[in-house]
Design a protein around this motif. Sequence first.
Motif, PDB file in Angstrom:
ATOM      1  N   LYS A   1      -0.164  -0.394  -7.721  1.00 50.72           N
ATOM      2  CA  LYS A   1      -0.470   0.993  -7.315  1.00 50.72           C
ATOM      3  C   LYS A   1      -1.728   0.999  -6.460  1.00 50.72           C
ATOM      4  CE  LYS A   1       1.151   2.792 -11.689  1.00 50.72           C
ATOM      5  NZ  LYS A   1       0.592   3.352 -12.919  1.00 50.72           N
ATOM      6  N   ALA A   2      -1.570   0.606  -5.190  1.00 51.73           N
ATOM      7  CA  ALA A   2      -2.718   0.491  -4.291  1.00 51.73           C
ATOM      8  C   ALA A   2      -2.628   1.547  -3.192  1.00 51.73           C
ATOM      9  CB  ALA A   2      -2.756  -0.902  -3.681  1.00 51.73           C
ATOM     10  N   PHE A   3      -3.783   2.113  -2.842  1.00 52.81           N
ATOM     11  CA  PHE A   3      -3.859   3.164  -1.835  1.00 52.81           C
ATOM     12  C   PHE A   3      -5.070   2.911  -0.937  1.00 52.81           C
ATOM     13  CE2 PHE A   3      -2.119   4.892  -5.746  1.00 52.81           C
ATOM     14  CZ  PHE A   3      -1.003   5.602  -5.333  1.00 52.81           C
ATOM     15  N   HIS A   4      -4.974   3.343   0.324  1.00 52.65           N
ATOM     16  CA  HIS A   4      -6.129   3.358   1.222  1.00 52.65           C
ATOM     17  C   HIS A   4      -6.566   4.798   1.418  1.00 52.65           C
ATOM     18  CE1 HIS A   4      -5.185  -0.780   3.262  1.00 52.65           C
ATOM     19  NE2 HIS A   4      -5.572  -0.886   2.014  1.00 52.65           N
ATOM     20  N   LEU A   5      -7.885   5.051   1.371  1.00 48.19           N
ATOM     21  CA  LEU A   5      -8.412   6.398   1.561  1.00 48.19           C
ATOM     22  C   LEU A   5      -9.497   6.382   2.627  1.00 48.19           C
ATOM     23  CD1 LEU A   5      -7.893   5.996  -1.801  1.00 48.19           C
ATOM     24  CD2 LEU A   5      -8.362   8.436  -1.672  1.00 48.19           C
ATOM     25  N   THR A   6      -9.798   7.583   3.136  1.00 39.50           N
ATOM     26  CA  THR A   6     -10.859   7.743   4.129  1.00 39.50           C
ATOM     27  C   THR A   6     -12.049   8.450   3.480  1.00 39.50           C
ATOM     28  OG1 THR A   6     -10.157   9.941   4.805  1.00 39.50           O
ATOM     29  CG2 THR A   6      -9.070   8.085   5.885  1.00 39.50           C
ATOM     30  N   GLY A   7     -13.166   8.514   4.185  1.00 47.16           N
ATOM     31  CA  GLY A   7     -14.325   9.247   3.686  1.00 47.16           C
ATOM     32  C   GLY A   7     -13.996  10.715   3.434  1.00 47.16           C
ATOM     33  N   GLU A   8     -13.157  11.280   4.291  1.00 49.92           N
ATOM     34  CA  GLU A   8     -12.802  12.707   4.165  1.00 49.92           C
ATOM     35  C   GLU A   8     -12.076  12.988   2.844  1.00 49.92           C
ATOM     36  OE1 GLU A   8     -12.854  16.545   4.908  1.00 49.92           O
ATOM     37  OE2 GLU A   8     -13.925  15.026   6.089  1.00 49.92           O
ATOM     38  N   ASP A   9     -11.349  12.019   2.318  1.00 46.43           N
ATOM     39  CA  ASP A   9     -10.619  12.211   1.053  1.00 46.43           C
ATOM     40  C   ASP A   9     -11.548  12.474  -0.129  1.00 46.43           C
ATOM     41  OD1 ASP A   9      -7.956  11.898   1.998  1.00 46.43           O
ATOM     42  OD2 ASP A   9      -8.199   9.718   2.021  1.00 46.43           O
ATOM     43  N   PHE A  10     -12.843  12.149   0.026  1.00 45.02           N
ATOM     44  CA  PHE A  10     -13.793  12.311  -1.080  1.00 45.02           C
ATOM     45  C   PHE A  10     -14.621  13.580  -0.973  1.00 45.02           C
ATOM     46  CE2 PHE A  10     -12.729   7.899  -0.963  1.00 45.02           C
ATOM     47  CZ  PHE A  10     -12.641   7.558  -2.301  1.00 45.02           C
ATOM     48  N   SER A  22     -12.785   0.581  -4.603  1.00 46.43           N
ATOM     49  CA  SER A  22     -13.660  -0.219  -3.743  1.00 46.43           C
ATOM     50  C   SER A  22     -14.009   0.610  -2.520  1.00 46.43           C
ATOM     51  CB  SER A  22     -12.939  -1.492  -3.285  1.00 46.43           C
ATOM     52  OG  SER A  22     -12.644  -2.339  -4.363  1.00 46.43           O
ATOM     53  N   LEU A  23     -15.259   1.035  -2.429  1.00 45.06           N
ATOM     54  CA  LEU A  23     -15.725   1.826  -1.291  1.00 45.06           C
ATOM     55  C   LEU A  23     -16.420   0.945  -0.268  1.00 45.06           C
ATOM     56  CD1 LEU A  23     -17.665   4.602  -3.224  1.00 45.06           C
ATOM     57  CD2 LEU A  23     -15.358   4.803  -2.283  1.00 45.06           C
ATOM     58  N   GLN A  24     -16.309   1.302   1.007  1.00 46.30           N
ATOM     59  CA  GLN A  24     -17.232   0.800   2.020  1.00 46.30           C
ATOM     60  C   GLN A  24     -18.005   2.005   2.542  1.00 46.30           C
ATOM     61  OE1 GLN A  24     -15.442  -1.814   4.990  1.00 46.30           O
ATOM     62  NE2 GLN A  24     -14.310  -2.919   3.423  1.00 46.30           N
ATOM     63  N   ILE A  43       0.850  -1.187   0.000  1.00 50.06           N
ATOM     64  CA  ILE A  43       0.000   0.000   0.000  1.00 50.06           C
ATOM     65  C   ILE A  43       0.891   1.244   0.000  1.00 50.06           C
ATOM     66  CG2 ILE A  43      -1.822   1.267   1.194  1.00 50.06           C
ATOM     67  CD1 ILE A  43      -2.665  -1.512   0.150  1.00 50.06           C
ATOM     68  N   ARG A  44       0.673   2.124  -0.976  1.00 48.77           N
ATOM     69  CA  ARG A  44       1.470   3.353  -1.045  1.00 48.77           C
ATOM     70  C   ARG A  44       0.840   4.447  -0.188  1.00 48.77           C
ATOM     71  NH1 ARG A  44       3.227   4.260  -7.360  1.00 48.77           N
ATOM     72  NH2 ARG A  44       3.856   2.104  -7.797  1.00 48.77           N
ATOM     73  N   PRO A  45       1.652   5.439   0.235  1.00 44.30           N
ATOM     74  CA  PRO A  45       1.071   6.562   0.984  1.00 44.30           C
ATOM     75  C   PRO A  45       0.099   7.342   0.092  1.00 44.30           C
ATOM     76  CG  PRO A  45       3.491   6.585   1.083  1.00 44.30           C
ATOM     77  CD  PRO A  45       3.103   5.561   0.060  1.00 44.30           C
ATOM     78  N   THR A  46      -1.055   7.711   0.644  1.00 43.51           N
ATOM     79  CA  THR A  46      -2.075   8.438  -0.117  1.00 43.51           C
ATOM     80  C   THR A  46      -1.613   9.867  -0.390  1.00 43.51           C
ATOM     81  OG1 THR A  46      -3.795   7.109   0.907  1.00 43.51           O
ATOM     82  CG2 THR A  46      -4.490   9.188  -0.092  1.00 43.51           C
ATOM     83  N   ASP A  47      -1.618  10.255  -1.668  1.00 43.99           N
ATOM     84  CA  ASP A  47      -1.204  11.608  -2.049  1.00 43.99           C
ATOM     85  C   ASP A  47      -2.323  12.276  -2.856  1.00 43.99           C
ATOM     86  OD1 ASP A  47      -1.117  10.323  -4.486  1.00 43.99           O
ATOM     87  OD2 ASP A  47       1.071  10.287  -4.610  1.00 43.99           O
ATOM     88  N   LEU A 106      -8.173   2.119  -3.375  1.00 38.31           N
ATOM     89  CA  LEU A 106      -7.986   2.516  -4.768  1.00 38.31           C
ATOM     90  C   LEU A 106      -6.926   1.617  -5.381  1.00 38.31           C
ATOM     91  CD1 LEU A 106      -8.232   4.536  -7.201  1.00 38.31           C
ATOM     92  CD2 LEU A 106      -6.426   5.864  -6.070  1.00 38.31           C
ATOM     93  N   ASN A 107      -7.246   1.022  -6.530  1.00 39.43           N
ATOM     94  CA  ASN A 107      -6.247   0.257  -7.268  1.00 39.43           C
ATOM     95  C   ASN A 107      -6.024   0.972  -8.593  1.00 39.43           C
ATOM     96  OD1 ASN A 107      -4.829  -1.607  -8.851  1.00 39.43           O
ATOM     97  ND2 ASN A 107      -5.559  -3.294  -7.593  1.00 39.43           N
ATOM     98  N   GLY A 108      -4.898   1.656  -8.698  1.00 40.69           N
ATOM     99  CA  GLY A 108      -4.609   2.465  -9.878  1.00 40.69           C
ATOM    100  C   GLY A 108      -3.867   1.694 -10.953  1.00 40.69           C
TER     101      GLY A 108
END
Lengths: 166, 166
Positions: free
Chosen positions: A149-158, A98-100, A10-14, A143-145
């Motif tokens: 290229k995989a990232f984890h995001l939070t609800g706030e990121d959207f 992929s959202l939850q 998992i890469r750092p979310t940018d 996110l799978n780019g």
Amino acid sequence: MSTAPKSDIIRPTDDQARALARSLVADARYGALAIRDPETGFPHVTRVAVGMQGDGAPLLLVSTLAHHTRALLQDPACALLLGEPGDKGDPLIHPRLSLQARAVEIDKTPLRQAWLASHPKTTLYFDFPDFKMLRLEITLAHLNGGFGKAFHLTGEDFHISPTSTH
Amino acid sequence: MSTAPKSDIIRPTDDQARALARSLVADARYGALAIRDPETGFPHVTRVAVGMQGDGAPLLLVSTLAHHTRALLQDPACALLLGEPGDKGDPLIHPRLSLQARAVEIDKTPLRQAWLASHPKTTLYFDFPDFKMLRLEITLAHLNGGFGKAFHLTGEDFHISPTSTH
């Protein structure tokens, strides 16, 4: 609980990852919705119409005659896969999200014009009383780019603020 | 438990529905896999490579580095959406199949030639030790053959016998 070293892949979310994730929501017209099936306890996955509210939250237009809608109105925990590959290229390299989320029923009337502009084929049934609009409150996202290229995001990121130019 | 009169919208399963459901499995190259996320309790849905074993069971090629694979190896209950609309027509009219199943790990070696013939792009990573093959034992399925054409099927409806010409 998982035990594999997920931090390795998992890469750092940018900002680039956030922009790609938001664009996958903004561009979505349909997606794969997963719910908990109250009759079997298994997951259940189905295709649904997808849009976006002004603040960046995904919207679903669903019929209460459908199994997944009745399940969601009782148990709002769900997941949504966005990013359809179409006919070009390798579907497993194409970016996807992929959202939850928790699904919340909202009044579809004020959203009618914007929804029908992006989903003209749903004009046939948008006003049917069994069709409800659900807003998804995102709790997390993967996110799978593309390969590796995989990232984890939070609800706030959207979240898109009212002053944003998005 | 659901309370709506589902019998009103589900048609009796006939040979035409079975044939369409089997063809959606036979033609699938990828699909949307839903699992129970052990970390959140929510469903989780992701894109995976899909094939078919000779007896009609769906096959998945997945990496144990992926969250969904680690979850499935601990908890085999899953769901799979097949029937990708591509770029043509209305995605919500295109036939699709929602399976519920238990995932069982099987030896990928004897299936190598058949899998790579239908999934040539996976040659790059098929032999990687972290890639496993999972066979799905179908417990039930919902077929949506287009607006108002819904059917319920059982695992037995997908079984192809050795003497079949499929």
